[in-house]
Design a protein around this motif. Sequence first.
Motif, PDB file in Angstrom:
ATOM      1  N   UNK A   1     -15.291  -4.677   5.412  1.00  0.00           N
ATOM      2  CA  UNK A   1     -13.868  -5.010   5.506  1.00  0.00           C
ATOM      3  C   UNK A   1     -13.150  -3.850   4.857  1.00  0.00           C
ATOM      4  N   UNK A   2     -13.514  -3.166   4.001  1.00  0.00           N
ATOM      5  CA  UNK A   2     -12.713  -2.405   2.984  1.00  0.00           C
ATOM      6  C   UNK A   2     -13.269  -0.887   3.067  1.00  0.00           C
ATOM      7  N   UNK A   3     -12.470  -0.109   2.196  1.00  0.00           N
ATOM      8  CA  UNK A   3     -12.987   1.403   2.047  1.00  0.00           C
ATOM      9  C   UNK A   3     -14.157   1.274   0.625  1.00  0.00           C
ATOM     10  N   UNK A   4     -14.358   0.230   0.345  1.00  0.00           N
ATOM     11  CA  UNK A   4     -15.303   0.251  -0.801  1.00  0.00           C
ATOM     12  C   UNK A   4     -16.855  -0.236  -0.385  1.00  0.00           C
ATOM     13  N   UNK A   5     -16.949  -0.572   0.920  1.00  0.00           N
ATOM     14  CA  UNK A   5     -18.324  -1.107   1.500  1.00  0.00           C
ATOM     15  C   UNK A   5     -18.578  -2.264   0.830  1.00  0.00           C
TER      16      UNK A   5
ATOM     17  N   UNK B   1      -8.610  11.105  -7.496  1.00  0.00           N
ATOM     18  CA  UNK B   1      -9.513  10.774  -8.615  1.00  0.00           C
ATOM     19  C   UNK B   1      -9.511   9.455  -9.178  1.00  0.00           C
ATOM     20  N   UNK B   2      -8.453   8.929  -8.403  1.00  0.00           N
ATOM     21  CA  UNK B   2      -8.452   7.026  -8.641  1.00  0.00           C
ATOM     22  C   UNK B   2      -8.261   6.512  -7.258  1.00  0.00           C
ATOM     23  N   UNK B   3      -9.125   5.166  -7.447  1.00  0.00           N
ATOM     24  CA  UNK B   3      -9.167   4.169  -6.442  1.00  0.00           C
ATOM     25  C   UNK B   3      -8.377   3.019  -6.691  1.00  0.00           C
ATOM     26  N   UNK B   4      -7.724   2.229  -5.618  1.00  0.00           N
ATOM     27  CA  UNK B   4      -7.413   1.057  -5.828  1.00  0.00           C
ATOM     28  C   UNK B   4      -8.402  -0.104  -5.519  1.00  0.00           C
ATOM     29  N   UNK B   5      -8.644  -0.861  -6.448  1.00  0.00           N
ATOM     30  CA  UNK B   5      -9.911  -1.730  -6.132  1.00  0.00           C
ATOM     31  C   UNK B   5      -9.548  -3.116  -5.704  1.00  0.00           C
ATOM     32  N   UNK B   6      -8.622  -3.867  -6.499  1.00  0.00           N
ATOM     33  CA  UNK B   6      -8.240  -5.292  -5.985  1.00  0.00           C
ATOM     34  C   UNK B   6      -6.873  -5.439  -6.596  1.00  0.00           C
TER      35      UNK B   6
ATOM     36  N   UNK C   1      -8.943  -8.513  -2.170  1.00  0.00           N
ATOM     37  CA  UNK C   1      -9.739  -7.218  -1.970  1.00  0.00           C
ATOM     38  C   UNK C   1      -9.676  -6.706  -0.582  1.00  0.00           C
ATOM     39  N   UNK C   2      -9.130  -7.374   0.394  1.00  0.00           N
ATOM     40  CA  UNK C   2      -9.004  -6.854   1.729  1.00  0.00           C
ATOM     41  C   UNK C   2      -7.565  -6.505   1.881  1.00  0.00           C
TER      42      UNK C   2
ATOM     43  N   UNK D   1      -6.941  -0.444 -10.550  1.00  0.00           N
ATOM     44  CA  UNK D   1      -7.498   0.618 -10.048  1.00  0.00           C
ATOM     45  C   UNK D   1      -8.555   1.277 -11.060  1.00  0.00           C
ATOM     46  N   UNK D   2      -9.112   2.319 -10.526  1.00  0.00           N
ATOM     47  CA  UNK D   2     -10.162   2.819 -11.373  1.00  0.00           C
ATOM     48  C   UNK D   2     -10.156   4.439 -11.192  1.00  0.00           C
ATOM     49  N   UNK D   3     -10.289   5.037 -12.479  1.00  0.00           N
ATOM     50  CA  UNK D   3     -10.881   6.533 -12.280  1.00  0.00           C
ATOM     51  C   UNK D   3     -12.252   6.729 -11.882  1.00  0.00           C
ATOM     52  N   UNK D   4     -12.489   7.492 -11.037  1.00  0.00           N
ATOM     53  CA  UNK D   4     -13.723   7.596 -10.568  1.00  0.00           C
ATOM     54  C   UNK D   4     -14.549   8.728 -11.245  1.00  0.00           C
TER      55      UNK D   4
END
Lengths: 182, 182
Positions: free
Chosen positions: B97-101, A146-151, A130-131, A83-86
């Motif tokens: 395919x994802x919310x990350x573009x 304020x945080x996103x799930x990335x991979x 990622x999908x 995850x990431x803090x944006x």
Amino acid sequence: MEVLEAIKTRRSIRKYKSDPVADRTLATVLEAARQAPSWANTQCWHLVVVRDAETKGKLSDTLNETNPARDALRNAPLVIVACAETGKAGYKEGQVMTDKGDWFMFDVALAMQNLVLAAHSLGLGTVYVGRFDAKKVASILSLPEGYRVVVMTPLGYPAETKEPRPRKELGEFVHYDKWGAE
Amino acid sequence: MEVLEAIKTRRSIRKYKSDPVADRTLATVLEAARQAPSWANTQCWHLVVVRDAETKGKLSDTLNETNPARDALRNAPLVIVACAETGKAGYKEGQVMTDKGDWFMFDVALAMQNLVLAAHSLGLGTVYVGRFDAKKVASILSLPEGYRVVVMTPLGYPAETKEPRPRKELGEFVHYDKWGAE
């Protein structure tokens, strides 16, 4: 394992043994992520290590039914959710500094590639997933705003060996001094 | 050099010797980038290797005057400019395919971290430079439409040794089973 050998022999692993990953081994893999460089040393990455079988099952269910990594997330002893803090990477004093906006995708990838190579050097398999439905994953893991799930990646000992996938030749993506020049 | 040692001892290098990088060494570093995994193996990365002094100077001038990497881009024997083809990573049949573009930031970072670790294992220094006028860089390198400039690094033999920068403790960014749990 040598760096160049690790880079060359890493594969995307989707079949895992049920053998557990020792705490000490896991710590080494997490330490590799920790050492990654980042935008102004902001280190925006967060890693959720999922050991709980029910949670792994729920994460697996956020993938498309045809995704070959579904079983991997369920069967591997561990799943790492990156995850990431944006609003950190790519920013200075709250202002975006480049045309790319938030750099969290870049910096999380640096940390995860360190993790993936370290894991491989210790005999562990990984595969970037990622999908998936990132909103559902955020809810499953109780991510704050304020945080996103990335991979995500499963983490465990491989139960398959794989041939390398094809790669472009250097001449297809390397240019000299300007675009298109060899 | 061992993977874990390379990850631990890599530093961001901003002072370079003028010693050239042998073609064979450069090829090894580029090969490491080539081996990176990517979204559905799309390999969206492109690398422009800049050897020409005038072009290095122009690239250096796209950084803020206070950026400590300005001299590095001018003085290192080589500069690598990492670019991306857009609309590949993160897409399937033209659809996001994802919310990350677009995932180009993620996949270029994977390739570049391979390159950076390989370079370090061969005694070469690098530093990620993300803050510059990307439009100007695209113009200097004659990038075609559909491609973005992502990041640059000088590449050459270090003329400085550096202490590690501070990192968050594992407990500050690692969670177990769900957010905030140890």
